[in-house]
Design an enzyme around this catalytic site. Structure first.
Site, PDB file in Angstrom:
ATOM      1  N   ASN A  14       0.798  -1.163  -0.131  1.00 48.31           N
ATOM      2  CA  ASN A  14      -0.069   0.059   0.045  1.00 48.31           C
ATOM      3  C   ASN A  14       0.887   1.413   0.108  1.00 48.31           C
ATOM      4  O   ASN A  14       1.938   1.270   0.645  1.00 48.31           O
ATOM      5  CB  ASN A  14      -1.094  -0.009   1.212  1.00 48.31           C
ATOM      6  CG  ASN A  14      -0.463  -0.171   2.623  1.00 48.31           C
ATOM      7  OD1 ASN A  14       0.522  -0.647   2.757  1.00 48.31           O
ATOM      8  ND2 ASN A  14      -0.983   0.394   3.419  1.00 48.31           N
TER       9      ASN A  14
ATOM     10  N   GLU B 135       0.301   5.337   0.540  1.00 49.26           N
ATOM     11  CA  GLU B 135      -0.477   6.301   0.980  1.00 49.26           C
ATOM     12  C   GLU B 135       0.133   7.703   0.516  1.00 49.26           C
ATOM     13  O   GLU B 135       0.932   7.866   0.050  1.00 49.26           O
ATOM     14  CB  GLU B 135      -0.688   6.387   2.482  1.00 49.26           C
ATOM     15  CG  GLU B 135      -1.171   4.782   3.082  1.00 49.26           C
ATOM     16  CD  GLU B 135      -1.568   4.717   4.332  1.00 49.26           C
ATOM     17  OE1 GLU B 135      -0.847   5.589   5.227  1.00 49.26           O
ATOM     18  OE2 GLU B 135      -2.276   4.037   4.883  1.00 49.26           O
TER      19      GLU B 135
ATOM     20  N   CYS C 188      -4.256   0.882  -2.654  1.00 51.60           N
ATOM     21  CA  CYS C 188      -4.108  -0.454  -1.635  1.00 51.60           C
ATOM     22  C   CYS C 188      -2.975  -1.479  -2.485  1.00 51.60           C
ATOM     23  O   CYS C 188      -2.677  -1.150  -3.489  1.00 51.60           O
ATOM     24  CB  CYS C 188      -5.356  -1.053  -1.600  1.00 51.60           C
ATOM     25  SG  CYS C 188      -6.633  -0.466  -0.771  1.00 51.60           S
TER      26      CYS C 188
ATOM     27  N   GLU D 199      -3.062  -4.510  -3.177  1.00 50.71           N
ATOM     28  CA  GLU D 199      -3.554  -5.409  -4.341  1.00 50.71           C
ATOM     29  C   GLU D 199      -3.645  -4.682  -5.767  1.00 50.71           C
ATOM     30  O   GLU D 199      -3.282  -5.102  -6.708  1.00 50.71           O
ATOM     31  CB  GLU D 199      -4.884  -5.686  -4.077  1.00 50.71           C
ATOM     32  CG  GLU D 199      -5.007  -6.614  -2.613  1.00 50.71           C
ATOM     33  CD  GLU D 199      -5.553  -5.649  -1.535  1.00 50.71           C
ATOM     34  OE1 GLU D 199      -4.751  -4.662  -1.348  1.00 50.71           O
ATOM     35  OE2 GLU D 199      -6.373  -5.995  -0.856  1.00 50.71           O
TER      36      GLU D 199
ATOM     37  N   CYS E 279     -10.406  -4.738   0.336  1.00 47.94           N
ATOM     38  CA  CYS E 279     -11.743  -3.863   0.569  1.00 47.94           C
ATOM     39  C   CYS E 279     -12.352  -4.037  -0.727  1.00 47.94           C
ATOM     40  O   CYS E 279     -11.874  -4.795  -1.764  1.00 47.94           O
ATOM     41  CB  CYS E 279     -10.909  -2.565   0.539  1.00 47.94           C
ATOM     42  SG  CYS E 279     -10.043  -1.641  -0.779  1.00 47.94           S
TER      43      CYS E 279
ATOM     44  N   CYS F  47     -10.953  -2.724  -4.141  1.00 51.90           N
ATOM     45  CA  CYS F  47      -9.758  -3.885  -4.743  1.00 51.90           C
ATOM     46  C   CYS F  47     -10.559  -4.973  -5.345  1.00 51.90           C
ATOM     47  O   CYS F  47     -10.208  -5.667  -6.353  1.00 51.90           O
ATOM     48  CB  CYS F  47      -8.950  -4.331  -3.645  1.00 51.90           C
ATOM     49  SG  CYS F  47      -7.709  -3.125  -3.356  1.00 51.90           S
TER      50      CYS F  47
HETATM   51  N1  THU Z   1      -5.457  -1.378   2.462  1.00 51.89           N
HETATM   52  C1  THU Z   1      -4.770  -2.171   1.560  1.00 51.89           C
HETATM   53  O1  THU Z   1      -3.642  -2.278   1.083  1.00 51.89           O
HETATM   54  N2  THU Z   1      -5.520  -3.293   0.876  1.00 51.89           N
HETATM   55  C2  THU Z   1      -6.882  -3.463   1.184  1.00 51.89           C
HETATM   56  O2  THU Z   1      -7.604  -4.213   0.671  1.00 51.89           O
HETATM   57  C3  THU Z   1      -7.436  -2.646   2.287  1.00 51.89           C
HETATM   58  C4  THU Z   1      -6.668  -1.483   2.914  1.00 51.89           C
HETATM   59  C5  THU Z   1      -4.299  -0.128   2.939  1.00 51.89           C
HETATM   60  C6  THU Z   1      -5.160   1.083   2.540  1.00 51.89           C
HETATM   61  C7  THU Z   1      -4.496   2.245   3.454  1.00 51.89           C
HETATM   62  O3  THU Z   1      -3.027   2.295   3.029  1.00 51.89           O
HETATM   63  C8  THU Z   1      -4.400   1.100   4.823  1.00 51.89           C
HETATM   64  O4  THU Z   1      -4.625  -0.261   4.329  1.00 51.89           O
HETATM   65  C9  THU Z   1      -5.444   1.240   6.033  1.00 51.89           C
HETATM   66  O5  THU Z   1      -6.673   1.619   5.341  1.00 51.89           O
END
Ligand code: THU
Length: 130
Positions: free
Chosen positions: A44, A46, A55, A57, A89, A92
């Site tokens: 991930n 940000e 994310c 994925e 999520c 994704c």
């Molecule tokens: N996140 C992912 O990388 N994949 C997911 O399917 C759920 C959330 C990340 C996004 C963000 O950087 C952190 O987790 C907290 O939400």
């Protein structure tokens, strides 16, 4: 092809170290197994403008697609919650369905190795199509 689930989880867990997540501090790693046997990793990433973050994925799939890979078998996702496997999520799920068959395997895992297996169609039975 046989899927080495433990290996895929290990790779995703290692990839978590590369996560850029200064805001949530929640590290996620994804290891995407392609039909040609290669594994593409993603973490991930940000951003100070929160909604621009991406994310793990979607990073893995975007890397794979841009490298010319078109067929996928499974993805392992490792989040930061101990003992509880992290599911992908909703965004994704929709993103991944674009590129995979209904029986594509999603391995949701925790850093300590707990995991559950789901197919993408179990996770998103009614995907949006155009
Ligand atoms: N996140 C992912 O990388 N994949 C997911 O399917 C759920 C959330 C990340 C996004 C963000 O950087 C952190 O987790 C907290 O939400």
């Amino acid at each position: 092809m046989t899927i080495d689930i433990k290996k895929l989880i290990e790779l995703a867990n290692e990839e978590r170290k590369k996560a850029y997540c200064p805001y949530s501090k929640y590290r996620v790693g994804a290891a995407l197994l392609c039909k040609d046997g290669s594994v593409v990793l993603g973490c991930n990433i940000e951003n100070a403008s929160f909604t621009v973050g991406i994310c793990a994925e979607r990073v893995a799939f975007s890397k794979a697609i841009s490298e010319g890979k078109t067929e996928f078998i499974a993805v392992a996702i490792v989040g930061s919650t101990e003992k509880v496997p992290t599911p992908p999520c909703g965004a994704c799920r929709q993103f991944m369905t674009e590129f995979v068959d209904p029986d594509f395997l999603v391995i949701e895992a925790s850093p300590d190795g707990e995991y559950v297996e789901r197919t993408i169609s179990e996770l998103l039975p009614d995907k949006f199509v155009l």
